[in-house]
Every structure is written in structure tokens, then in C-alpha cells.
Write a protein that holds these residues in place. Structure first.
Motif, PDB file in Angstrom:
ATOM      1  N   VAL A 160      57.239  95.719 -55.904  1.00  0.00           N
ATOM      2  CA  VAL A 160      56.337  96.677 -55.245  1.00  0.00           C
ATOM      3  C   VAL A 160      56.059  96.336 -53.781  1.00  0.00           C
ATOM      4  O   VAL A 160      55.420  97.106 -53.070  1.00  0.00           O
ATOM      5  CB  VAL A 160      55.000  96.804 -56.017  1.00  0.00           C
ATOM      6  N   GLY A 161      56.517  95.187 -53.322  1.00  0.00           N
ATOM      7  CA  GLY A 161      56.377  94.826 -51.912  1.00  0.00           C
ATOM      8  C   GLY A 161      57.594  94.018 -51.496  1.00  0.00           C
ATOM      9  O   GLY A 161      58.185  93.314 -52.327  1.00  0.00           O
ATOM     10  N   SER A 162      57.982  94.127 -50.227  1.00  0.00           N
ATOM     11  CA  SER A 162      59.194  93.441 -49.777  1.00  0.00           C
ATOM     12  C   SER A 162      59.120  93.158 -48.288  1.00  0.00           C
ATOM     13  O   SER A 162      58.633  93.988 -47.513  1.00  0.00           O
ATOM     14  CB  SER A 162      60.407  94.334 -50.068  1.00  0.00           C
ATOM     15  N   ALA A 163      59.593  92.000 -47.899  1.00  0.00           N
ATOM     16  CA  ALA A 163      59.670  91.687 -46.473  1.00  0.00           C
ATOM     17  C   ALA A 163      60.704  90.605 -46.274  1.00  0.00           C
ATOM     18  O   ALA A 163      61.008  89.835 -47.192  1.00  0.00           O
ATOM     19  CB  ALA A 163      58.313  91.221 -45.943  1.00  0.00           C
ATOM     20  N   VAL A 164      61.274  90.586 -45.075  1.00  0.00           N
ATOM     21  CA  VAL A 164      62.231  89.543 -44.723  1.00  0.00           C
ATOM     22  C   VAL A 164      61.871  89.026 -43.333  1.00  0.00           C
ATOM     23  O   VAL A 164      61.455  89.789 -42.467  1.00  0.00           O
ATOM     24  CB  VAL A 164      63.682  90.084 -44.796  1.00  0.00           C
ATOM     25  N   PHE A 165      61.958  87.730 -43.170  1.00  0.00           N
ATOM     26  CA  PHE A 165      61.576  87.108 -41.900  1.00  0.00           C
ATOM     27  C   PHE A 165      62.597  86.035 -41.510  1.00  0.00           C
ATOM     28  O   PHE A 165      63.137  85.339 -42.383  1.00  0.00           O
ATOM     29  CB  PHE A 165      60.197  86.449 -42.007  1.00  0.00           C
ATOM     30  N   ALA A 166      62.822  85.922 -40.216  1.00  0.00           N
ATOM     31  CA  ALA A 166      63.549  84.769 -39.686  1.00  0.00           C
ATOM     32  C   ALA A 166      62.526  83.665 -39.427  1.00  0.00           C
ATOM     33  O   ALA A 166      61.500  83.905 -38.800  1.00  0.00           O
ATOM     34  CB  ALA A 166      64.255  85.144 -38.385  1.00  0.00           C
ATOM     35  N   ILE A 167      62.801  82.494 -39.964  1.00  0.00           N
ATOM     36  CA  ILE A 167      61.879  81.362 -39.834  1.00  0.00           C
ATOM     37  C   ILE A 167      62.473  80.415 -38.797  1.00  0.00           C
ATOM     38  O   ILE A 167      63.483  79.751 -39.071  1.00  0.00           O
ATOM     39  CB  ILE A 167      61.722  80.641 -41.184  1.00  0.00           C
ATOM     40  N   PRO A 168      61.884  80.371 -37.595  1.00  0.00           N
ATOM     41  CA  PRO A 168      62.471  79.518 -36.554  1.00  0.00           C
ATOM     42  C   PRO A 168      62.423  78.046 -36.960  1.00  0.00           C
ATOM     43  O   PRO A 168      61.746  77.679 -37.914  1.00  0.00           O
ATOM     44  CB  PRO A 168      61.575  79.780 -35.336  1.00  0.00           C
ATOM     45  N   PRO A 169      63.157  77.207 -36.219  1.00  0.00           N
ATOM     46  CA  PRO A 169      63.074  75.768 -36.500  1.00  0.00           C
ATOM     47  C   PRO A 169      61.670  75.250 -36.263  1.00  0.00           C
ATOM     48  O   PRO A 169      60.797  75.987 -35.798  1.00  0.00           O
ATOM     49  CB  PRO A 169      64.065  75.168 -35.484  1.00  0.00           C
ATOM     50  N   GLY A 170      61.443  73.994 -36.569  1.00  0.00           N
ATOM     51  CA  GLY A 170      60.129  73.401 -36.393  1.00  0.00           C
ATOM     52  C   GLY A 170      59.737  73.285 -34.931  1.00  0.00           C
ATOM     53  O   GLY A 170      60.580  73.388 -34.032  1.00  0.00           O
ATOM     54  N   VAL A 171      58.440  73.095 -34.712  1.00  0.00           N
ATOM     55  CA  VAL A 171      57.929  72.852 -33.367  1.00  0.00           C
ATOM     56  C   VAL A 171      58.178  71.373 -33.075  1.00  0.00           C
ATOM     57  O   VAL A 171      57.672  70.500 -33.781  1.00  0.00           O
ATOM     58  CB  VAL A 171      56.429  73.198 -33.293  1.00  0.00           C
ATOM     59  N   ALA A 172      59.001  71.125 -32.064  1.00  0.00           N
ATOM     60  CA  ALA A 172      59.505  69.762 -31.858  1.00  0.00           C
ATOM     61  C   ALA A 172      58.396  68.781 -31.486  1.00  0.00           C
ATOM     62  O   ALA A 172      58.346  67.656 -31.988  1.00  0.00           O
ATOM     63  CB  ALA A 172      60.573  69.763 -30.767  1.00  0.00           C
ATOM     64  N   ASP A 173      57.503  69.210 -30.620  1.00  0.00           N
ATOM     65  CA  ASP A 173      56.473  68.280 -30.133  1.00  0.00           C
ATOM     66  C   ASP A 173      55.295  69.077 -29.600  1.00  0.00           C
ATOM     67  O   ASP A 173      55.301  70.317 -29.636  1.00  0.00           O
ATOM     68  CB  ASP A 173      57.054  67.374 -29.036  1.00  0.00           C
ATOM     69  N   GLU A 174      54.283  68.384 -29.084  1.00  0.00           N
ATOM     70  CA  GLU A 174      53.064  69.080 -28.653  1.00  0.00           C
ATOM     71  C   GLU A 174      53.286  70.021 -27.481  1.00  0.00           C
ATOM     72  O   GLU A 174      52.467  70.893 -27.227  1.00  0.00           O
ATOM     73  CB  GLU A 174      51.984  68.045 -28.303  1.00  0.00           C
ATOM     74  N   GLY A 175      54.389  69.829 -26.756  1.00  0.00           N
ATOM     75  CA  GLY A 175      54.650  70.717 -25.633  1.00  0.00           C
ATOM     76  C   GLY A 175      55.293  72.032 -26.053  1.00  0.00           C
ATOM     77  O   GLY A 175      55.403  72.945 -25.249  1.00  0.00           O
ATOM     78  N   SER A 176      55.693  72.128 -27.300  1.00  0.00           N
ATOM     79  CA  SER A 176      56.416  73.320 -27.735  1.00  0.00           C
ATOM     80  C   SER A 176      55.513  74.256 -28.539  1.00  0.00           C
ATOM     81  O   SER A 176      54.328  73.974 -28.736  1.00  0.00           O
ATOM     82  CB  SER A 176      57.637  72.902 -28.556  1.00  0.00           C
ATOM     83  N   TRP A 177      56.069  75.365 -28.977  1.00  0.00           N
ATOM     84  CA  TRP A 177      55.263  76.354 -29.696  1.00  0.00           C
ATOM     85  C   TRP A 177      56.153  77.212 -30.575  1.00  0.00           C
ATOM     86  O   TRP A 177      57.364  77.267 -30.392  1.00  0.00           O
ATOM     87  CB  TRP A 177      54.445  77.222 -28.721  1.00  0.00           C
ATOM     88  N   TRP A 178      55.505  77.890 -31.525  1.00  0.00           N
ATOM     89  CA  TRP A 178      56.221  78.733 -32.482  1.00  0.00           C
ATOM     90  C   TRP A 178      57.029  79.816 -31.742  1.00  0.00           C
ATOM     91  O   TRP A 178      56.443  80.623 -31.013  1.00  0.00           O
ATOM     92  CB  TRP A 178      55.226  79.438 -33.409  1.00  0.00           C
ATOM     93  N   GLY A 179      58.326  79.811 -31.950  1.00  0.00           N
ATOM     94  CA  GLY A 179      59.153  80.863 -31.362  1.00  0.00           C
ATOM     95  C   GLY A 179      59.624  80.573 -29.953  1.00  0.00           C
ATOM     96  O   GLY A 179      60.270  81.418 -29.329  1.00  0.00           O
ATOM     97  N   ARG A 180      59.334  79.412 -29.433  1.00  0.00           N
ATOM     98  CA  ARG A 180      59.713  79.097 -28.062  1.00  0.00           C
ATOM     99  C   ARG A 180      61.211  79.328 -27.832  1.00  0.00           C
ATOM    100  O   ARG A 180      61.615  79.929 -26.837  1.00  0.00           O
ATOM    101  CB  ARG A 180      59.368  77.632 -27.763  1.00  0.00           C
ATOM    102  N   GLU A 181      62.035  78.852 -28.755  1.00  0.00           N
ATOM    103  CA  GLU A 181      63.485  79.004 -28.596  1.00  0.00           C
ATOM    104  C   GLU A 181      63.880  80.472 -28.553  1.00  0.00           C
ATOM    105  O   GLU A 181      64.816  80.856 -27.834  1.00  0.00           O
ATOM    106  CB  GLU A 181      64.231  78.303 -29.740  1.00  0.00           C
ATOM    107  N   LEU A 182      63.168  81.288 -29.306  1.00  0.00           N
ATOM    108  CA  LEU A 182      63.473  82.717 -29.326  1.00  0.00           C
ATOM    109  C   LEU A 182      63.217  83.348 -27.958  1.00  0.00           C
ATOM    110  O   LEU A 182      64.010  84.140 -27.453  1.00  0.00           O
ATOM    111  CB  LEU A 182      62.619  83.408 -30.398  1.00  0.00           C
ATOM    112  N   PHE A 183      62.088  82.980 -27.359  1.00  0.00           N
ATOM    113  CA  PHE A 183      61.703  83.639 -26.110  1.00  0.00           C
ATOM    114  C   PHE A 183      62.349  83.015 -24.878  1.00  0.00           C
ATOM    115  O   PHE A 183      62.502  83.674 -23.864  1.00  0.00           O
ATOM    116  CB  PHE A 183      60.176  83.609 -25.960  1.00  0.00           C
ATOM    117  N   THR A 184      62.705  81.745 -24.946  1.00  0.00           N
ATOM    118  CA  THR A 184      63.147  81.076 -23.718  1.00  0.00           C
ATOM    119  C   THR A 184      64.563  80.511 -23.790  1.00  0.00           C
ATOM    120  O   THR A 184      65.165  80.256 -22.753  1.00  0.00           O
ATOM    121  CB  THR A 184      62.209  79.900 -23.369  1.00  0.00           C
TER     122      THR A 184
END
Lengths: 416, 416
Positions: free
Chosen positions: A389-413
Motif C-alpha cells: 500500500v506504500g512504496s518509495a525508492v531512494f539513493a542512499i549516498p555514501p557516509g559523511v566522511a568527517d565533520e567538514g562534510s555533509w549529507w549529499g555533498r558528493e551529489l551537489f559538488t
């Protein structure tokens, strides 16, 4: 979330400026792990109060030993301002690192300026980190015209086809972003999602969310296999969290899979599977066992004695669930399952709205979920008792490498 | 629910015939307590895996130390056959005694006849008793013309008046019967309700049900006070489970209160209170504290330092919640609160459907909930952030005295 009951919490920002020393971390819950340990280090964790490392090559919450409770949220992005979205992802990442370490967001629930809303909503004050993991993903909608990401959509992030029997509710499907919060204390998981939603106010809105009260799969094969709402052990042959060989083969996106920004990531399929438990409960034990191809008590495959004995497919009824879903029939395809049972009140017809919130991580949905579900949707006798009754699919980026990084950084930059 | 994985469970009936010896009770979880200990003996229990005694003067699940999780169900009675209803109550009672002892219903999930549906749905196999309590109640609807009970309706079982601001959903209100399942493992609580619903098939139907993921009140004042979804400690001055004086004064119906069948029982008010948490989260810390009349961190009443200091009402804003609800303003009225936080997905507007499922036990609702809620509904500043969306009231009969008795026996067979 340390026990700060008698003194205002020191400013988190001051702490970070001072090198992240754990001054406020009275509860000795391993909160220093924010930077110390990495997700890669985690063999399955046993201590239910502990903190799971946030930074690392892969996101936590996938290979991590499955926690007892779930709060999953899918978000619609309401802004079309790319910079605003990036700012939000940075804020979310900063908050997630604190929350998973068992700490409050920002200045905490009562440590800030009295005339301003608190930075943290407070209901997890005094609770342990409870192995909270926050796992972030992006849905197909993020790759539309709004954010200039169209050429970065992974080929593997396909829109799922309609399967026979699907009865999907749009209000419980899809989403531009997702966060999976798993913890051994549900209050900790709910608190995390709620605070991320609060931080995202005006930029994102919760599209749907799902609470899971009991796990139905484990990634720790030595532990007792949990049972689903049909009373059967579930996930006996799941990929173990320390099985690096199968993780590499079936779960983690490799560098040669592409795109670059997904290397070390995974793909998540979420399906809300309603069970007609009242009908199931009136089905004979024999029929129930025939449908699964396993015994109800021990969970042994037909013709075998023990749960972990290798299934002998020919010993099972032709359309048994275990037989149809077996990797041998699907080119060896396996998924790491992390589903949870749910019960969401009633359906207005005197029946519990209960079932399985199926979560499966895989290297490529085209080789895993899609062919397996095609086979199941077509022939599985279980379909008399369940409905997607519900469905979704997501791309799960790699982990956040260190404190300077953020979720999805590789995707945007990074590179496309 | 003992670990019976390798052998079919011995027949429960055979066991009972053999004097109830605990042959099948491998998990050493105190399951022998079905007959041994009594609810009266329970000082607050600490061991989260243990069994809570089922039989006794009062029902368990009221003075019992509050468990971590809740599944509450209200039922409509679908039969108008008094004998059939009584049979069901006997079956329910038998099942409840087994379930709370950590045992499966009947022949268990796989120990019966293969050609028949199993007696137990199985998803709690291998789990501990988890301090499960099942507390049974009857609503006003049971006293209509169907069962010849009209002259037995307690005067105190009034239909609640409409309070200012009420926005009640009929589908989440009322009910002829209720069962409150509390346990430290939510799977155990859900399993219990689900099996009672299964047993009742054709005679009763679930009208509404509510999962609670975190307790918001405790009956053990030495333990850490839980926090509600507003981030405040809740239930600081709740009646303690071992405070026999206040229990007798405010919770248990006495013999002179009448009717006879209710002596040793109590009255339960259940209210589903939706919180506008997104609005609350944008309110300043000062305003939040003014609204409650307590500090957010420590939970100290205004003008005092510690959570358990006696509130000084004049130090608080005139309309502070603690001030309006204080017993001194209501003839000393107190309730034993046992509420839980809930989060049930989203409301279709991008907001979490979250709040407090308020449960309060009292000797007479006319002296307790009704006057307190009248005062709060009229003046409480909190009303800007909350809305009552579900409501029910139940008479909670006394405990089941022994194995020969059953839920509601005094109502159906005793003096009016």
C-alpha cells in the motif's frame, strides 16, 4: 540528551570551538565517538544504550546491527532554491552527528536565549543514545528541474514499475528525501525525526512517516531471529552486518557502478505491506507453513530440521515464499533487509491496520528488488494475505566522511 | 512465549490438568506467577523482563509501575447474546492470564492440530513477559438494552460532557469494552491485543486502537520522570503505585461508593490529545515555561529549585497549567495518570500527527477528570497548542480474584 537536569547545557558551539571536548557529556555514553570511531569500525554493536559512530565510508543504519525500533520519514522539498537546500543538508548533518551521539541539538532544550525557541525539543533529555542511527537518502524527485541535478540521477535510481496487486496510496509513497531513524528506544528515534523536521521548517515538509515497533530482520545471525506479524521468523538468510563479502557484492555501490557520487552508497526500497492478519489468523497451521516453506516454530526449511539449514527448494510447495524469493532464481540477487512491524490503529472496518514496513538495501534495484518482487507478485500465495500500500525508492549516498562534510555533498559538488 | 523453538509446546490444558506445573516454562521468567503472586503484592517492579501477577483484588496495569510501551484497544460488541458475551469474557480472561505470564494462548502458535488455525498468532514466541499487564474495562454502551445490565450502570460512569475546544472524532472515541495492554516490549503488547481481537472475532470488533511509544507519567517517584512531546517532565506529582493511602482515596472504588460489583475497581478516562508540535517548537523557552509553570530542564515549579519541591501557585502565571490543574483548586481531586506519547504518521499537511494519549484512573470522574478538565479547557494557555481529538470513559472492574473467576464476573452475576 546527557543528564543536564541541574545546569544549563554549555553551548555546543563553544564546545566545538574548544576542540569538541566532551564537557557536557556526563552520561559517559561514548558520545566522544562523534569523531573518534567510524561507521566502518562497527561490527554489530550489542550494548543497547551505546552510541553508533556517525562518520565513515558508509552511512550507519544499514550494516549496523538492527535496532529494536524505527521512525522513518519521507520529505517533500518545498523550496526550489539550491543554496537553501544545501544549507539545510549541512544543518541536518550537524544535528544528526549530535543526535546519534546522544546529544541535544544546538544549545539544547533550555540552554539558549529564553526569548527564543529552544534549539532542541527536549523530549529525549536524559535518555541514552540508544544506538540511534540516521540514514539519509534522496528520491527521484530531487533530480527534476529544480536543483540542476538532472544529469546526476543514477541509472539505478529507477521509478519502480507497477507490480501485480499493488494498491499504492500516493500519500504513503515517494518523497524527495528520506531519513531512516533506528534506535533501541523509540522516543530517541521519534525525537530525531521531529527535530530534523523542525530544522527543515519552510524548506521541507514531512510527506509521510512510519513508526515500526518491532524489527523483522536482523543483521546479526547469532542473535534470535525476530518474528513478523504472521508469527514466522523473518530474515533468517539476511546479509549479516559483518559479512563484508556479501555487503560488497550486494549492498554497497562500487566505484565502477557509477555515478561517482554514489560510490560507497546503496539503494533503498521501502514498501508498506499491509497484512490481512484477521484472515491469516484463520488459516490452518499447515497452510501457513506451506505458504512460507518453513515450519512456524523452529523456522526450519521444509525437509530440514534447523532454522539455518540450507533450504532444499524441491522439498517445498512450488509457490512457497522462500522458494520464489530464493537468490538462485534471481541470478544470485540478495538484499539486506531491515524491515519493521507496524500497527497503526484500525482501518475503520474493525481490523487492525498492521503489517510489515519492508526496508531493503541493495546495490542495484534493477537486479534485486524488481526481479524478486516481480516473481513474488505474480505467484506468491502470500498475496492472498498481504497488500503493498506504500512504496518509495531512494539513493542512499555514501557516509559523511568527517565533520567538514555533509549529507549529499558528493551529489551537489562532486563529479557527475 | 517461552523458547519452544525445537519442540512442539505441551498442551496448556494438559499442563493445567497436571496442576499448572511449569513444564513448558523454560525461560524462567516467573511464569509460575500466574497463580502464585497477586496484584496486591506488587510494589513497583523493576525487572523489565519479569511477569506481573494477573490475579488479585485490583487489576494490574493501574498501580503497577508504568511500563515503557502501550497498545490500547476499544471494542464494539457485535453480538447481543448475553451468554456469548460472557463466554468471550471467560476466554479472554483465560488468555490474559497466560499472556501476562509470558505464555502463548491455548495450544500455542504451532502445537495444535496442523489442519486448524493456531491458537496463538506466534509473533511473541521467544520474547519475555516484559511486564505485560492487560486491564479490562466496560464502557457506557454495555449498559444499553442488549445485555440486561441497564440497572447496573454505575452512577459514576457518566457520559463525559463536551468541553470547550473539544474536536472529537467519533471513530477514535467511545467503545463498549476496552483493554489496555502495557509492556516494556511493544511487540508483546501488540501481540496481546491482536490475540484478544482474534479470540473475539464475530462477537467484538476493534473500534479504535492506539499505540504509545513512550510513557509520559510514572508511578515510581524515585525513577527519572519521563518527558512528554513538549519536552517537559510529566507526572511529577502523580500518585505513586505504592502510595496505598492516595490509591484508596483517589483511585480505587470503595465498597460504600457502590455499586457492589465495582468495589476494588476504578474509572478510566482516555483522551487522545493531538499536539501542534510544529507551533510549540516555534515558541520561546520563556513562554513554554510560563505555560507550564515549571522550568524545562529541571522541571522545578516556578520560584523553586528542584523538581519535587512543593509548587507555590502564586509564583506562577495566573493561567499556568500546573496552577490550573493543582488539586487545591479542585477539592483535593487527584488522578493516577498513565499516559503515553504517540506519533501516528502525518496529517496530510506536512505535520506529524503526534501528541499525548492521556490515560487517568480515578475513583469518580465527577470529582476528578471532569472538574479539572473544565478548568483547563476554559483557561489553560496550553490550549493554543493542543486539541482533544478522541475521548472515552470506562468502568474498570476489580481484579480477577482467582483462576475460577473472569473479567466482569461481578457485573454479570453479583449484586447490582
Amino acid at each position: 540528551m546527557t543528564d543536564e537536569a541541574n545546569t544549563p547545557s554549555p553551548s555546543r558551539r563553544a564546545l566545538l570551538a574548544a576542540g569538541g571536548a566532551g564537557l557536557a557529556l556526563g552520561a559517559a555514553t561514548g558520545a566522544g565517538a562523534v569523531t573518534a570511531a567510524r561507521t566502518d569500525d562497527t561490527a554489530p554493536v550489542a550494548d543497547t544504550g551505546a552510541a553508533v559512530p556517525f562518520h565513515g565510508r558508509h552511512q550507519a543504519g544499514i550494516a549496523t546491527a538492527v535496532q529494536d525500533r524505527l521512525h522513518f520519514a519521507a520529505f517533500d522539498v518545498k523550496t526550489d532554491d539550491r543554496a537553501a537546500l544545501i544549507d539545510l543538508l549541512k544543518e541536518w548533518t550537524e544535528a544528526a552527528a549530535l543526535l546519534t551521539a546522544g546529544r541535544a541539538v544546538g544549545e539544547g532544550a533550555y540552554g539558549g536565549i529564553p526569548e527564543a525557541p529552544p534549539d532542541d525539543t527536549g523530549e529525549a533529555l536524559g535518555l541514552k543514545p540508544s544506538r540511534l542511527t540516521l540514514t539519509f537518502g534522496v528520491g527521484p524527485g530531487l533530480f527534476d528541474e529544480r536543483f540542476g541535478l538532472a544529469d546526476r540521477r543514477p541509472e539505478a535510481l529507477v521509478d519502480l514499475p507497477k507490480f501485480p496487486g499493488d494498491n499504492l496510496d500516493a500519500a504513503r509513497s515517494g518523497g524527495d528525501l528520506c531519513v531512516q531513524a533506528c534506535a533501541d528506544d523509540p522516543q530517541v528515534a521519534v525525537h530525531a525525526i521531529r527535530n530534523l523536521a523542525r530544522i527543515g521548517f519552510g524548506k521541507v515538509a514531512v510527506r509521510w512517516s512510519q513508526l515500526g515497533f518491532g524489527k523483522t530482520s536482523s543483521t546479526t545471525p547469532d542473535a534470535q531471529t525476530p518474528r513478523n506479524m504472521m508469527g514466522f521468523k523473518d530474515g533468517t538468510r539476511n546479509i549479516a552486518g559483518n559479512d563484508t563479502s556479501n555487503l560488497a557484492k550486494h549492498v554497497w555501490v562500487s566505484e565502477k557502478d557509477g555515478p561517482d557520487w554514489m560510490a560507497g552508497g546503496s539503494y533503498l526500497v521501502a514498501r508498506r505491506i499491509r497484512m490481512n492478519i484477521e484472515t491469516w489468523d484463520r488459516t490452518s497451521l499447515k497452510e501457513q507453513e506451506d505458504i512460507f516453506g518453513r515450519t512456524k516454530g523452529e523456522g526450519a526449511p521444509y525437509g530440514k530440521r534447523h532454522e539455518r539449514d540450507e533450504p532444499e527448494l524441491r522439498a517445498m510447495p512450488e509457490a512457497a515464499h522462500v522458494r520464489l524469493a530464493h537468490p538462485d532464481r534471481h541470478g544470485g540477487a540478495m538484499m539486506l533487509r531491515r524491515g519493521y512491524s507496524f500497527t497503526d490503529g484500525t482501518d475503520g472496518l474493525g481490523r487492525l491496520d498492521a503489517g510489515l514496513f519492508f526496508l531493503a538495501y541493495q546495490r542495484d534495484v534493477r537486479d534485486a528488488f524488481i526481479p524478486v518482487q516481480r516473481a513474488l507478485a505474480r505467484r506468491d500465495v502470500l498475496n492472498e494475505y498481504i497488500q503493498h500500500v506504500g512504496s518509495a525508492v531512494f539513493a542512499i549516498p555514501p557516509g559523511v566522511a568527517d565533520e567538514g562534510s555533509w549529507w549529499g555533498r558528493e551529489l551537489f559538488t562532486g563529479k557527475a
